[in-house]
Every structure is written in C-alpha cells, then in structure tokens.
Design an enzyme around this catalytic site. Structure first.
Site, PDB file in Angstrom:
ATOM      1  N   HIS A  48       0.668  -1.131   0.078  1.00 21.28           N
ATOM      2  CA  HIS A  48       0.055  -0.127  -0.064  1.00 21.28           C
ATOM      3  C   HIS A  48       0.866   1.482   0.017  1.00 21.28           C
ATOM      4  O   HIS A  48       0.875   2.238  -0.951  1.00 21.28           O
ATOM      5  CB  HIS A  48      -1.022  -0.174   1.065  1.00 21.28           C
ATOM      6  CG  HIS A  48      -1.762   1.429   1.551  1.00 21.28           C
ATOM      7  ND1 HIS A  48      -2.495   1.763   0.553  1.00 21.28           N
ATOM      8  CD2 HIS A  48      -1.566   2.128   2.551  1.00 21.28           C
ATOM      9  CE1 HIS A  48      -3.095   3.041   0.817  1.00 21.28           C
ATOM     10  NE2 HIS A  48      -2.358   3.090   2.252  1.00 21.28           N
ATOM     11  N   HIS A  72       3.373   7.366   5.373  1.00 17.53           N
ATOM     12  CA  HIS A  72       2.074   7.763   6.062  1.00 17.53           C
ATOM     13  C   HIS A  72       1.259   7.205   6.724  1.00 17.53           C
ATOM     14  O   HIS A  72       0.516   7.624   7.623  1.00 17.53           O
ATOM     15  CB  HIS A  72       1.220   8.232   4.485  1.00 17.53           C
ATOM     16  CG  HIS A  72       0.310   7.078   3.882  1.00 17.53           C
ATOM     17  ND1 HIS A  72       1.051   5.940   2.957  1.00 17.53           N
ATOM     18  CD2 HIS A  72      -0.826   6.887   4.125  1.00 17.53           C
ATOM     19  CE1 HIS A  72      -0.057   5.264   2.651  1.00 17.53           C
ATOM     20  NE2 HIS A  72      -1.179   5.552   3.435  1.00 17.53           N
ATOM     21  N   GLU A  76       0.341   5.899  12.320  1.00 18.06           N
ATOM     22  CA  GLU A  76      -1.304   5.472  12.881  1.00 18.06           C
ATOM     23  C   GLU A  76      -1.150   4.032  13.151  1.00 18.06           C
ATOM     24  O   GLU A  76      -1.978   3.548  13.874  1.00 18.06           O
ATOM     25  CB  GLU A  76      -2.096   5.776  11.731  1.00 18.06           C
ATOM     26  CG  GLU A  76      -3.581   6.053  12.620  1.00 18.06           C
ATOM     27  CD  GLU A  76      -4.773   6.270  11.418  1.00 18.06           C
ATOM     28  OE1 GLU A  76      -4.244   6.570  10.279  1.00 18.06           O
ATOM     29  OE2 GLU A  76      -5.981   6.353  11.670  1.00 18.06           O
ATOM     30  N   ASP A  77      -0.289   3.243  12.394  1.00 11.64           N
ATOM     31  CA  ASP A  77      -0.930   1.761  12.352  1.00 11.64           C
ATOM     32  C   ASP A  77       0.444   0.802  12.690  1.00 11.64           C
ATOM     33  O   ASP A  77       0.369  -0.424  12.873  1.00 11.64           O
ATOM     34  CB  ASP A  77      -1.013   1.208  10.923  1.00 11.64           C
ATOM     35  CG  ASP A  77      -2.514   1.845  10.491  1.00 11.64           C
ATOM     36  OD1 ASP A  77      -3.268   2.198  11.271  1.00 11.64           O
ATOM     37  OD2 ASP A  77      -2.609   1.767   9.155  1.00 11.64           O
ATOM     38  N   ASP A 139      -3.147   8.344  -1.212  1.00  9.10           N
ATOM     39  CA  ASP A 139      -3.572   7.341  -0.260  1.00  9.10           C
ATOM     40  C   ASP A 139      -5.009   6.777  -0.495  1.00  9.10           C
ATOM     41  O   ASP A 139      -5.334   5.818  -0.795  1.00  9.10           O
ATOM     42  CB  ASP A 139      -3.498   7.811   1.093  1.00  9.10           C
ATOM     43  CG  ASP A 139      -3.917   6.959   2.325  1.00  9.10           C
ATOM     44  OD1 ASP A 139      -3.782   5.627   1.918  1.00  9.10           O
ATOM     45  OD2 ASP A 139      -4.629   7.560   3.175  1.00  9.10           O
ATOM     46  N   ASP A 259     -21.732  13.184 -27.861  1.00  8.81           N
ATOM     47  CA  ASP A 259     -20.335  13.309 -27.525  1.00  8.81           C
ATOM     48  C   ASP A 259     -19.891  12.586 -26.395  1.00  8.81           C
ATOM     49  O   ASP A 259     -19.161  12.944 -25.723  1.00  8.81           O
ATOM     50  CB  ASP A 259     -20.201  14.679 -27.172  1.00  8.81           C
ATOM     51  CG  ASP A 259     -21.108  15.464 -26.584  1.00  8.81           C
ATOM     52  OD1 ASP A 259     -22.005  14.939 -25.854  1.00  8.81           O
ATOM     53  OD2 ASP A 259     -20.865  16.757 -26.044  1.00  8.81           O
TER      54      ASP A 259
END
Ligand code: MN
Length: 714
Positions: A48, A72, A76-77, A139, A259
């Site tokens: 990712h 990134h 957080e993870d 992201d 179109d």
C-alpha cells in the site's frame, strides 16, 4: 503490483540527477515497521505505501512527499512515533506524515454530502502544507483501487466520502487524472448496477465507433498539416461518471448523448490553438453556444483549453478540445504540473490570480525563484482566517479564526448561547473563551439559570454572537430601568400622598404626551434611565389634579416597601426595589458591615457607596435608596489597604504572607519608597467582610518593622 524500483525509475525519468537516498531510507524503514502486517486483500501491508508513493512519483512530486507517501501509515498503524520519524527523516517529512495522520483521524458521519463543501474546506485548512493533501489523495486513490476487499458497508461509506469530498478536492487542485479515476471508482461502488450497464453499453458503442473515431482523427490531422500545424489528435471516451452525470442532469438516455468521445488536439503554442479552432470550424458546422475559451479565461484551478462542439461528418455532435501540450499537463496534474517538475519556471501573477482560493499561497511563491524550493519550504495555511469544527452530531460549522465555544453556542441557537454555562471540546471541559481548532468536536452545556455576561463581548468573534449578547443586555437593562423608573415614581408619588397606580391609569397617557413620550411606559423608562426626574412628573400631575396649582409641600419619610426586598447579586438588599444591577463603588470599595447607601445611576443600575464616601455628598438625594448588606456565602469584596514599614529586606514577602495567612486574596500590590527610607505598600485585597479585614490588618501589624497599617477609602 508496484515494486519499489518502479518508484525510483519514475523519479529518474523526470529528474535524472535525483538524490533518492531519502526515499530509499523511507522504504527500508516502512518495510521494517509494517513487517508482518497484511492488507485485507492478503497482500503484505507494504504494497500500500509503495503504491501510494508511486502515485506521488507519477505526479512528479518532491522527495519529501514521496518519502512521506511511504511512511504515511507508520504513525497510525505501527509502533513508530512521529518523533522518531522526525529524527530520522527530518521535520519536513514528519510534518507531512503528521498532517496525513490527523486527516485520517477525522470521523465523518454519514450523509456528508449535505455539508461536503465545509468538510472540503476543513480538510484544506487542516492540510496546511499542500503536500499533505496530495499524499492523502494518493492514499485515497489506492484505497479506492483496492476497495473490493472491504466489507460492504465500509465500501459504501468510503465511496461516498470519495465522491463527495476527495474527488472534488482533486478537481479543485486541478488534478484531473486523479479526480476522474476517483469518480469512476466511487461510481462503481455507489451505483453498481448502473455502472455495469453503462460500462457495457459504452464499450459496445465504442466498438461500433472505432472506425469513425479513426476517420475523424485522420481528417483533423490532414487538415492541420495542410496549414502547417503539427499536432497530436486523440479521441477518447469521456469518463463513465461524467457520462452518467450528464444523463442524469439532463434526464436523457445514452443514445441521446452524442459526444461520448472527446477529441483532443494538442498543439505547440496558444496561437496555434486559435488557428486550429478556425480550421475545425471551417471543416464542420459549429453548434452555437457551445464554444468556451478557457485560454483567455482559465478556470480557477488553472485549467486552460478551447472547447467547441461541432456537427461531425455523419451529422453527429462531437466535442473537440484544443490546447497546448503544456496546458494538457496542467489539466491532468493541476497544481503538481506547475510547481513540481518545471524547475526554474514560475507562475505569472496573472495566472496566480486565477487561483483565488490559493491566492495567498501564490503570493509566497512569487518571491521564490525555484518552485521546488517553494514547495519544500512553504508551511502555509490555506484558510488562515477560518476554522472548522464539528457538532456532536457530526455537522461541520465554519467560524472565523479565534472563535470560542460562545460563538459556537450562538451559531446553534440564540437560546443555547444565552444559557451557555460550559463547553466540552473533544470530551474535555474547557473555559468558554478557549479558541476553537480545526476538527474539534464541540459540545455546549446549558443551564436555565445561566445568562450572558458582559465579559463575553471581550472574546466572542462572530458578529452574530456579539449582536445577540448586546441585544440581551439591552433588553435586560431596559427591563431593569423600567422597574427602577416605576419605583422612583411610586416613591415620589407617595411623598406627595398621591396614588401612583390610579393616577397613572387615569392621567398617565396625558402626562406622557406632555413630556413627548408615546406611552406612559416610555416615560417611566426615561425616569429609570435618569432622563427625567420623577418630581417633574409629580408636579405636572398635581397641576392637572388641582388647576389652581396648590402644590403639596408635605414630605413624608417612606418606609413602605411595595415590592418586598430582593437579594441582589452582590449580596446587597435594596429596599423596595426589584431585581436591579448592582455595582460596588470603586471610589470607596464598600465591604459587608460598612454603612452603605445605594445610588440609582442613569441606566446602569444601583451603585453602592460607603455612607462617608466623599462622592455621596455630590449625589442627587432623590436618587438615593436605602440598602443593607446580606452577604452571599463565599463572596469576597475588593478593599484597599496601606502598609508603611521601615525599608528592610523581605518586607513585601512578610506582608504578603501575613495577608495570605488570613486567606485574603491579593489582587494588586504597589510599593514605593519615601525619602526617609520608609516603604509604602498599597494593596488591593479581597475580603469577606469587616471582621475578616480587621483580622488581616492585625496580622500585618504583628510583623516586626511595621509602622502603620490602615484601610484606604479612596
Ligand atoms: Mn494509507
């Protein structure tokens, strides 16, 4: 699957001399901290951040952004901390990662489309550095590409958010490539049936049209060559969601959308754009009202192009876009195209003005030679004057910077503002004057007894709150002045043995007219404000009653208290008067047990003075009222004291300690030295009453070296 080397190759493709060590270091670190983690698809988590970094490399962003893309999700993870990221990768990268982490923490409630614009602004405001937003968009794009692995309900929520918030943001930054892909992906999950149908139909139609597209492309190229213009012609289907939106907004079927294919002619110079337009219009008939010149008037996101619709070779409408190659890059990459890879080149001021919402940002950039340097150094606020916060129900409200919970309360409802007694921000109790920050969840606590305070005017920022508070205070003062005016008149009438209520009923309107008031109420109000005196009214009344003018000269002491006593806010009983505003005279600082009198001021309630205050002598006796103390539990009152001592070391501390020892608060202290080396201390302290004060004074007197201790009355 994207590999790390693809990122490096991409960077070298547009910047052969690039120093990629930062990006390589970020990859190694990210691989280490994400080790063992998996995506919902089962793939290693690292795929990712690598994919996100690749999207950023495709946008030709700088090293810091690409490194931040790799990192990134680490804060957080994983166990990584922002401090560690800063230590290893520097402040720049850390701030981008921090910004992305903060954006990820915002919880949007469902039905966001109603407030989408505010959320978009909030995200912009929180992004500060535009790179935060670019990383966030990359992201989101990769998460959308892999959305199929999410649970059904999560899929819908994420797709909704993407459609309402992130795709428009990409559009606003002019990154058409990302906007279009986000829209089509969101479309696929929000309207699966319509998506599949349209997908198939468009494919079929395009199959039929392949020869037609080639024919048109050939015709254009040939004609351009005749006029000596070298160009590149493409014919591509418009993106699915664009077609879907058109069908919906015009309520037509696919067959009625002519179109489907947009032809695009890329030339070298703006001049050639207009030449090419002339050629196209000479080839095919123009559809009136469909020509747009975004070259002379670019869109706010800097998009430039000529658009026209013509009736094509088989009598069908065709949309044709004509632009330079450079304009095409801007159309696809927006902000990125302008700032990131065209080194040494700078946007002109005129172009900058097109970006009105990014105006400030451009002002910065003007001063820098190198756009790269600009991007790397700038830490700007996109919306410096605004702040966006949530209600407990997830609604977004916009406020001027510096706004407080009081402003928030009034934005909800006037009654919420009037009864606002406290506030919680993100679950924590905060002072009412605390400034709101982007993304705060604000909850107002109200109580029926609570009413606005004049102090609030000192810190509210919205005109709405200010106006409501002022209005409330005015109404209150009016009410109080009316009560006051009435009481003053009743007293004056009694003094003359006249019945106020009865006379007011029979003669009130007439008297009011004599004094040029519309109603008797207005007249009483004027008495309360001190604009006319009650004795004037009585005199007029007597003259009306006894035309011969026999004025009663008898004066009676009044004792009767028609309305009973009401306890005031300052621990003062005002005899015979209702709820009025009370101020303690600053001149004499009365405290409980002092002999005091009240003085009815003009429109500002009653001021309490000590009976021996010099100012009392000058006051209109008619406006004096009898008052007594009835101290409120826990209330304290300011009082001034003077201490004179020999000027010796530590004296101020000793005196302060003696005061504090009696639990009296020191509000102010001033020290001066006399020519004969005595020290004079002037204190303002807070005491409960006279007894408390005398305890404090005697405690101070006990200090060695004290010459004189006294209370000051002025
Ligand atoms: Mn992510």
């Amino acid at each position: 699957m994207i590999r790390f080397n693809d990122i490096l190759d991409k960077i070298y493709s547009y910047f052969p001399d690039a120093d990629t060590s930062l990006v390589e270091k970020a990859y190694v670190y990210s691989a280490k901290v994400h080790a063992g983690q998996k995506r919902l698809s089962g793939a290693p988590y690292l795929t990712h951040p690598v994919a996100v970094a690749y999207i950023l490399a495709e946008l030709r962003l700088d090293n810091a952004s690409i490194a931040a893309g790799l990192l990134h999700d680490t804060v957080e993870d994983t166990l990584a901390t922002i401090e560690e990221v800063e230590e290893i990768f520097g402040k720049d990268v850390a701030q981008i990662v921090d910004g992305v982490t903060k954006l990820s923490k915002i919880q949007f409630h469902s039905k966001i489309y109603k407030q989408a614009e505010n959320i978009r602004k909030m995200i912009l405001a929180m992004s500060k550095d535009i790179r935060v937003l670019l990383v966030k968009l990359a992201d989101r794009l990769h998460n959308m590409r892999t959305l199929e692995y999410q649970r059904e309900d999560r899929r819908i929520k994420i797709a909704r958010e993407t459609m309402d918030i992130y795709a428009p943001l990409a559009g606003r930054l002019g990154i058409d490539k990302i906007k279009v892909e986000l829209e089509d992906l969101a479309f696929r999950y929000l309207y699966p049936q319509e998506y599949q149908d349209l997908c198939k139909k468009v494919e079929d139609r395009l199959g039929e049209r392949k020869a037609y597209v080639e024919e048109v492309k050939g015709l254009i190229a040939k004609k351009m060559a005749e006029f000596g213009i070298s160009c590149n012609v493409t014919g591509r289907p418009k993106h699915l969601y664009g077609i879907f939106r058109k069908m919906h907004s015009r309520d037509v079927s696919l067959d009625q959308i002519y179109d489907l294919i947009a032809f695009r002619i890329l030339v070298k110079t703006p001049k050639e754009c207009y030449e090419a337009l002339g050629i196209v219009h000479s080839l095919w008939k123009q559809v009136p009202g469909r020509f747009k010149d975004y070259i002379s008037l670019p869109k706010t996101n800097m998009y430039q192009s000529l658009h026209t619709t013509v009736i094509g070779p088989y009598g069908e409408r065709m949309e044709i876009q004509i632009r330079t190659e450079e304009m095409d890059k801007v159309a696809n990459e927006g902000i990125a195209a302008h700032w990131l890879y065209k080194e040494g080149k700078i946007i002109t001021r005129e172009q900058a003005h097109q970006f009105d919402w990014l105006h400030q940002l451009m002002e910065w950039q003007r001063e820098l030679e190198d756009p790269r340097e600009f991007l790397e150094s700038v830490k700007m606020d996109l919306f410096p004057d605004e702040v966006y916060v949530f209600t407990p129900r997830g609604e977004v409200k916009e406020f001027p910077r510096g706004a407080t919970p009081i402003d928030f309360a009034y934005a909800i409802h006037s009654d919420v503002g009037h009864h606002c007694s406290g506030a919680r921000i993100n679950g924590q109790m905060v002072p009412l004057k605390q400034e709101l920050k982007n993304g705060d969840v604000v909850e107002i606590i109200t109580s029926e007894q609570h009413v606005p305070s004049r102090d609030w005017l000192k810190f509210v920022k919205t005109s709405r709150a200010r106006a409501r508070i002022r209005q409330w205070i005015r109404t209150r003062e009016r009410e109080k002045s009316l009560v006051l005016g009435k009481e003053l008149c009743i007293r004056e009438f009694k003094r003359h043995r006249l019945n106020f209520n009865e006379l007011m009923k029979t003669k009130g309107p007439e008297i009011a007219r004599i004094f040029s008031f519309k109603t008797p109420k207005d007249m009483l109000l004027a008495v309360g404000y001190g604009k006319i005196s009650p004795s004037h009214i009585v005199r007029k009344m007597i003259r009306l009653e006894q035309p011969e003018g026999a004025e009663s000269s008898e004066k009676t002491e009044i004792k009767a208290q028609s309305h009973g006593d009401v306890k005031g806010e300052k621990g003062i009983l005002i005899h015979g008067l209702g709820d009025v505003m009370i101020h303690l005279g600053r001149c004499c600082s009365p405290i409980p047990d002092d002999e005091v009198i009240g003085y009815i001021t003009k429109g500002r309630g009653v001021t309490i003075h000590r009976e021996d205050c010099i100012n009392v002598r000058n006051l209109d006796p008619e406006r004096q009222v009898e008052v007594t103390w009835d101290p409120v539990e826990g209330a304290t009152y300011p009082v001034k004291i003077r201490v004179i001592s020999a000027d010796q070391k530590g004296m101020l501390a000793a005196v302060s300690n003696a005061i504090s020892a009696e639990e009296a608060n020191i509000l102010k202290a001033r020290v001066s030295i006399t020519p004969d080396y005595n020290a004079i201390f002037n204190f303002t302290i807070e005491v409960k009453d006279r007894k408390h004060l005398s305890k404090v004074l005697s405690n101070v007197r006990r200090i060695e070296g004290i010459i004189h201790v006294s209370r000051l009355f002025s």
